[in-house]
Write an enzyme that holds these catalytic residues in place. Structure first.
Site, PDB file in Angstrom:
ATOM      1  N   CYS A 185      12.427  58.596  36.051  1.00 12.46           N
ATOM      2  CA  CYS A 185      13.007  59.737  36.750  1.00 12.46           C
ATOM      3  C   CYS A 185      14.219  60.200  35.945  1.00 12.46           C
ATOM      4  O   CYS A 185      15.090  59.406  35.614  1.00 12.46           O
ATOM      5  CB  CYS A 185      13.430  59.330  38.159  1.00 12.46           C
ATOM      6  SG  CYS A 185      14.408  60.592  38.999  1.00 12.46           S
ATOM      7  N   CYS A 231      17.755  59.749  38.173  1.00 14.44           N
ATOM      8  CA  CYS A 231      18.376  58.458  38.514  1.00 14.44           C
ATOM      9  C   CYS A 231      17.889  57.325  37.618  1.00 14.44           C
ATOM     10  O   CYS A 231      18.268  56.180  37.829  1.00 14.44           O
ATOM     11  CB  CYS A 231      18.141  58.132  39.979  1.00 14.44           C
ATOM     12  SG  CYS A 231      16.465  57.582  40.320  1.00 14.44           S
ATOM     13  N   CYS A 277      15.717  58.771  44.614  1.00 13.86           N
ATOM     14  CA  CYS A 277      16.635  59.918  44.731  1.00 13.86           C
ATOM     15  C   CYS A 277      15.961  61.174  45.271  1.00 13.86           C
ATOM     16  O   CYS A 277      16.588  62.212  45.371  1.00 13.86           O
ATOM     17  CB  CYS A 277      17.296  60.211  43.389  1.00 13.86           C
ATOM     18  SG  CYS A 277      16.184  60.936  42.183  1.00 13.86           S
ATOM     19  N   CYS A 325      10.602  60.924  43.812  1.00 12.30           N
ATOM     20  CA  CYS A 325      11.204  59.667  43.376  1.00 12.30           C
ATOM     21  C   CYS A 325      11.665  58.907  44.615  1.00 12.30           C
ATOM     22  O   CYS A 325      12.368  59.466  45.457  1.00 12.30           O
ATOM     23  CB  CYS A 325      12.387  59.956  42.461  1.00 12.30           C
ATOM     24  SG  CYS A 325      13.316  58.475  42.032  1.00 12.30           S
ATOM     25  N   CYS A 329       0.395  57.159  34.622  1.00  8.68           N
ATOM     26  CA  CYS A 329      -0.007  55.999  35.417  1.00  8.68           C
ATOM     27  C   CYS A 329       1.234  55.499  36.150  1.00  8.68           C
ATOM     28  O   CYS A 329       2.110  54.889  35.548  1.00  8.68           O
ATOM     29  CB  CYS A 329      -0.573  54.932  34.482  1.00  8.68           C
ATOM     30  SG  CYS A 329      -1.231  53.502  35.340  1.00  8.68           S
TER      31      CYS A 329
HETATM   32 ZN   LIG Z   1      15.062  59.360  40.863  1.00  8.36          ZN
END
Ligand SMILES: [Zn+2]
Length: 135
Positions: free
Chosen positions: A97, A100, A51, A48, A120
């Site tokens: 995610c 976060c 984060c 991510c 995707c």
């Molecule tokens: Zn994240």
């Protein structure tokens, strides 16, 4: 479920590039074939961008021809959250995610075996971390 990391829009804006901010915090979509990873074949883990939670492994990446990095499976389903997205007059499943709440992309049921899923993703939501060479 409450995300573990919560920051204000201004805090995210300072941490991210304008494109990363737009995609992850304003549910944007980068233009097809413009992202850093749609045709990228490195071996490693995609984290991510907000984060650094590990989200996808390069071993589950495949060329979907769509112009966005596509994966047939997440690295760890616990790091991913799903949300029904009814925008654009169609029913899609948004992928976030789990740590976060960054918007990552969407998942579609037209992927390859073994899962039949197509994650995707937006390159701008991901940070590639190369696998360390075997010692
Ligand atoms: Zn994240």
């Amino acid at each position: 479920m409450e995300p573990k990391i919560q920051k204000s829009k201004d805090e995210w804006r300072q941490q991210l590039t304008p494109e990363q901010f737009h995609v992850t915090r304003e549910h944007g979509t980068e233009q097809a074939f413009t992202g850093a990873y749609h045709d990228f074949k490195g071996e490693g883990v995609y984290e991510c961008v907000c984060c650094r939670t590990p989200l996808f492994d390069s071993s589950a990446k495949y060329n979907s021809g769509t112009g966005w990095p596509s994966f047939w499976s997440p690295l760890n389903p616990e790091n991913i959250a799903f949300k029904e997205d009814l925008s654009l007059f169609s029913r899609r499943t948004e992928v976030l995610c789990a740590v976060c709440e960054a918007h990552l992309g969407h998942v579609f049921p037209d992927g390859p075996p073994p899962t039949g899923e197509r994650y995707c993703m937006n390159s701008a939501a991901l940070n590639f971390k190369e696998r360390a060479a075997e010692a």
